[in-house]
Design an enzyme around this catalytic site. Structure first.
Site, PDB file in Angstrom:
ATOM      1  N   SER A 157     -11.255  33.820  16.135  1.00 48.32           N
ATOM      2  CA  SER A 157     -11.128  35.214  16.555  1.00 48.32           C
ATOM      3  C   SER A 157     -10.050  35.923  15.746  1.00 48.32           C
ATOM      4  O   SER A 157     -10.210  37.088  15.380  1.00 48.32           O
ATOM      5  CB  SER A 157     -10.789  35.287  18.048  1.00 48.32           C
ATOM      6  N   ARG A 190     -12.851  22.804  16.132  1.00 46.99           N
ATOM      7  CA  ARG A 190     -13.388  23.205  14.838  1.00 46.99           C
ATOM      8  C   ARG A 190     -12.980  22.244  13.744  1.00 46.99           C
ATOM      9  O   ARG A 190     -13.729  21.963  12.825  1.00 46.99           O
ATOM     10  CB  ARG A 190     -12.907  24.601  14.462  1.00 46.99           C
ATOM     11  N   HIS A 218     -17.854  30.361  19.296  1.00 42.72           N
ATOM     12  CA  HIS A 218     -17.733  30.220  20.750  1.00 42.72           C
ATOM     13  C   HIS A 218     -19.120  30.072  21.385  1.00 42.72           C
ATOM     14  O   HIS A 218     -19.316  29.236  22.272  1.00 42.72           O
ATOM     15  CB  HIS A 218     -17.061  31.450  21.370  1.00 42.72           C
ATOM     16  N   LYS A 244      -0.720  35.469  24.608  1.00 41.26           N
ATOM     17  CA  LYS A 244      -1.078  36.174  23.380  1.00 41.26           C
ATOM     18  C   LYS A 244      -1.106  37.669  23.682  1.00 41.26           C
ATOM     19  O   LYS A 244      -1.092  38.076  24.825  1.00 41.26           O
ATOM     20  CB  LYS A 244      -2.463  35.726  22.893  1.00 41.26           C
TER      21      LYS A 244
END
Length: 162
Positions: free
Chosen positions: A128, A90, A17, A41
């Site tokens: 994460s 990513r 990040h 989430k």
């Protein structure tokens, strides 16, 4: 002044990040890290705790701030007078989700642009979720997150003493 919004859950923030953030900081006069309070989430850390973990890692970028938001991202961006949303990609697997989200945001607010940034390849496998799994089982996460975040993860997953 060009202003971008870097949204995410950041539960917790990782070096990946921060790499995306460093790229955004080079491209924009102002960057706002926007921590989603609830992104569908179940975060490990509260939004306030995530802001507290992010803040000390912004000192090298005086034009970067962090705040929380809830609701539609494009509405937050317009309220902040943002010019663009920046998102990290990513791997190819991120693209479809991010592409669909960018198209929806464009539909909701045609003036808002989304820019995709690739982090350094050393962060391409870091997420994460994976970092939390490693920390939960006592693994070393210092290569993936800043020291203050590693300490917070250690506290969060410390064995309960009875």
């Amino acid at each position: 002044m060009r202003h971008c919004i870097y949204p995410g859950t950041f539960d917790p923030i990782t070096y990946g990040h921060l790499d995306v953030l460093s790229r955004a900081a080079k491209l924009f006069d102002k960057v706002t890290v926007a921590v989603a309070e609830s992104a569908g989430k179940a975060p490990l850390f509260t939004a306030e705790q995530r802001v507290e973990m992010i803040t000390p890692n912004l000192v090298k970028w005086p034009h970067v701030t962090v705040t929380t938001f809830r609701g539609l991202l494009v509405e937050f961006c317009m309220a902040q007078k943002g010019d663009a949303i920046i998102r990290g990609l990513r791997a190819l697997s991120d693209f479809e989700f991010e592409f669909n989200m960018a198209l929806m945001n464009r539909h909701l607010e045609p003036k808002m642009e989304t820019l995709f940034v690739m982090p350094n390849e050393q962060f391409s496998y870091t997420s994460s979720t994976l970092v939390k799994q490693v920390a939960k089982f006592g693994g070393d996460v210092k290569h993936f997150v800043p020291p203050n975040v590693a300490a917070a993860l250690s506290r969060a997953f410390a064995p309960v003493r009875t």
